[in-house]
Design an enzyme around this catalytic site. Structure first.
Site, PDB file in Angstrom:
ATOM      1  N   HIS A   1     -50.399  26.829   8.216  1.00 22.04           N
ATOM      2  CA  HIS A   1     -48.953  27.056   8.244  1.00 22.04           C
ATOM      3  C   HIS A   1     -48.685  28.311   9.065  1.00 22.04           C
ATOM      4  CE1 HIS A   1     -44.828  27.508   7.296  1.00 22.04           C
ATOM      5  NE2 HIS A   1     -44.974  28.462   6.413  1.00 22.04           N
TER       6      HIS A   1
ATOM      7  N   HIS B   1     -45.381  30.501  11.473  1.00 22.05           N
ATOM      8  CA  HIS B   1     -43.983  30.587  11.906  1.00 22.05           C
ATOM      9  C   HIS B   1     -43.961  30.773  13.419  1.00 22.05           C
ATOM     10  CE1 HIS B   1     -41.774  31.493   7.878  1.00 22.05           C
ATOM     11  NE2 HIS B   1     -42.837  30.747   7.662  1.00 22.05           N
TER      12      HIS B   1
ATOM     13  N   ASP C   1     -52.074  14.420  24.295  1.00 21.23           N
ATOM     14  CA  ASP C   1     -53.488  14.727  24.017  1.00 21.23           C
ATOM     15  C   ASP C   1     -53.701  15.061  22.548  1.00 21.23           C
ATOM     16  OD1 ASP C   1     -54.536  14.325  26.567  1.00 21.23           O
ATOM     17  OD2 ASP C   1     -54.276  16.417  27.178  1.00 21.23           O
TER      18      ASP C   1
ATOM     19  N   HIS D   1     -37.518  25.665   8.470  1.00 18.60           N
ATOM     20  CA  HIS D   1     -38.612  26.507   8.009  1.00 18.60           C
ATOM     21  C   HIS D   1     -39.634  26.687   9.144  1.00 18.60           C
ATOM     22  CE1 HIS D   1     -41.516  27.497   4.458  1.00 18.60           C
ATOM     23  NE2 HIS D   1     -41.917  28.050   5.568  1.00 18.60           N
TER      24      HIS D   1
ATOM     25  N   TYR E   1     -63.342  12.222  26.386  1.00 20.78           N
ATOM     26  CA  TYR E   1     -63.121  13.619  26.751  1.00 20.78           C
ATOM     27  C   TYR E   1     -64.169  14.472  26.047  1.00 20.78           C
ATOM     28  CZ  TYR E   1     -60.729  18.098  27.322  1.00 20.78           C
ATOM     29  OH  TYR E   1     -60.416  19.393  27.633  1.00 20.78           O
TER      30      TYR E   1
END
Lengths: 234, 234, 234, 234
Positions: free
Chosen positions: D96, D98, D121, D170, D228
């Site tokens: 998580h 910001h 991608d 958020h 890849y």
């Protein structure tokens, strides 16, 4: 002199932290820290580069605006800081920067809308902007009147609910319980201004964060019921 | 040669300060510093990387455009610098960069509006933009004519009131009393361009700063009544 | 193997220069350098972090697409590089990045308009964007067809006049006479894309640079009459 | 305790990698890593600066939300992480942040459109945004309900096809098979959000990437037919 040593050190540490945050360019920024028992505050000297500052350079000024200790001239913004210490009894430190996104909102004469939880972690609503100073106020006692329009803007708001303000066509002032915390708030202000500008670029009609979420996030970090971090307040 | 040593050192110091400011990419930028008694100026050599420059590389050019000392070819922008030294007797140093926000205003053919006090601390009004060069001017003597349109733009302005200009579709030139101060002004220009672009993004109809505040801030830092910094001028 | 040593070193140096330019994030970018006499090119291996690359990791591929030396798998973009070496006989190095502003123009399916002299120092007009690939092209031989639409875009343009292109919805490819120069062009492309985006933000109707100035700046740095830098070409 | 050592180390390494990516400011971000056999996850402690974190600080929490090892208070976002581990059995780590551009889309209540191959991608379509939480959900069990609206958003999507989401007003949550990979995805998310914002600034009506190219790029890096990097999956 030794009375002011710890005050000078706190003030110095907060001032030299400013360039590392990216909040200030050149010498555009200053921090003050007050000691209400001694009735004085320490503030950065005017126009001195951050990398040359030492704690002894901090100027000690009393609440009547007299320099009581220090050999340098205090920041030209000193009367604004003094006005805030007098008007907001709950604060110990004031930070002024010209951080770019906060200045942009100030120059646009626009408050910073509370668009998300990052904002609400620090400010309990949109960050307000002052009215313009009159020509008379600019003429008479410019820096003191700058503090006056800030205090006026908070006539119906608690300065601890929005620990920052935008002075119209000028830039941000932030405050807090310590030099370190006031600088953190000034940094958070710049970050939320940055995010708000980008939000408006994507969606000019973006909705404000709901009141229940503003309260939730602000009170998660502030006040008796806070539960963020390692220590429980209250 | 020893006559030019301190001039070369000042010029070198200002040139190598450019990359650290973030104002220049690759080799897009140059600084000159003149000595009006000797009738010469020092300028960066053309297309040399900043991290390889030493003071002795600075080329010494006289006010007629002749290289009088130095083994390298001077910046291709040399005639523009020379034109500014001839047209603006009050300046000692010229800085040219392609800093991104200032270039954007130059490419948009837009002056940088005086939106706030950060701007007014350095410029006594909006930063002007030149007219476009004619095809004939480009053909005849391009870099000299670039200086000419700058001087023409200041026909009714004091170059010390706006120590920078935007050359249309090209980029900024700034000037000042020393290499260090001219670089500071070039940096301040980029910062206020950055803030102005963001201000317009938030509010395309943002108001210019009132004249009384422009005067207040500009004169707080410039002229006989200045009260910013540690020394009183005048 | 020793035949490829200097080719590998040039290719390695250009690849490891990419992260320092800020042009690439994660592993989004690769450089190849060819030797037309040997009929091969060196290229970055696929998905290896830049800070772990050594010259010996560079994969040597011939113009038919066969790996002729090296123990790693070449970049998945190898067929695009090969197509460009075949289609543009005047180039020695190809750089592919996902630099952010150039990608934004590619994603917007918009050429980068020639708004100023920074642009014209590198590109003799607007930087073109390819057509979209068809579903059949994506299905059949995606990376080769990516090279094909680039070559198709230059059917009536000299690839040395615009040493870069935007692949629609993908990103930029740049090229040049050496790994170092191709990386410089990729960096200049990102800078002019950055400036162009800001220019459009200030003035969506900004004028293109006049043809005489485009020619003046491009030819100041390229071709027989160039007069920028320390050595005279031609 | 030694059972959790490698889990703590992986979690610690991923958390301290966050500031270096530029994704987090102050203490705005956290990573968790789970061990499904042991039925626990390690998570960053609440409000501790990244540069002071050591592996032993990571808090061990079980899938019922009980702290089973560690002396610090876990991140206030712990219930959100726990909800994701329960709702998405195929993931091992949750990040998580910001990060600013991703937050801007979240605050604008806008998904991140799949404008190009950089995006494809990593994400097999636009990055979704959750619905707003109700006042009741905020009141009752805010962080758990934040996880709930994420899981609800994926009721008809595979969380491995879009390993990130925007929580409305958020910010972003990302996930993956390891702490390192989840942080990489969080970084890719911020990059594509940055590019998408710039794309919209150039062309507000920019087209989404065609489905065939989305599939091509996503499957080039994911699943049995990936080609890849240096190792073949499947």
């Amino acid at each position: 002199m030794s009375d002011f040593e710890s005050l000078r050190e706190e003030c110095h540490a907060a001032n030299v932290a400013l360039p590392a945050t990216g909040l200030v360019d050149l010498t555009f920024g200053n921090v003050s820290v007050c000691d209400r028992e001694l009735g004085v505050f320490a503030i950065k000297p005017s126009g001195v580069a951050y990398d040359r500052l030492v704690p002894a350079d901090m100027v000690i000024v009393d609440f009547d605006g007299r320099v009581v200790d220090g050999s340098l001239r205090p920041s030209s913004d000193t009367p604004t800081h003094r006005r805030l210490f007098l008007g907001f009894p709950g604060i110990r430190s004031v930070v002024h920067t010209h951080s770019r996104h906060a200045v942009a909102f100030a120059q646009a004469a626009a408050e910073i809308p509370v668009f998300g939880t990052t904002h609400a972690d620090y400010f309990r609503g949109s960050v307000p902007v002052t009215r313009a100073l009159t020509a008379g106020e600019v003429e008479a006692d410019y820096e003191w009147e700058t503090g006056n329009v800030i205090v006026e803007r908070f006539s119906d708001m608690d300065p601890l609910d929005s620990p920052a303000v935008l002075v119209r066509n000028h830039g941000p002032f932030a405050w807090g319980p310590s030099g370190e915390k006031a600088v953190e708030t000034a940094l958070a202000l710049e970050i939320v201004a940055n995010m708000a500008l980008k939000t408006l670029a994507i969606n000019p009609a973006a909705h404000r964060l709901g009141r229940h979420l503003v309260e939730k996030h602000f009170l998660r970090k502030h006040g008796d019921a806070a539960y963020y971090g390692q220590s429980s307040p209250g």
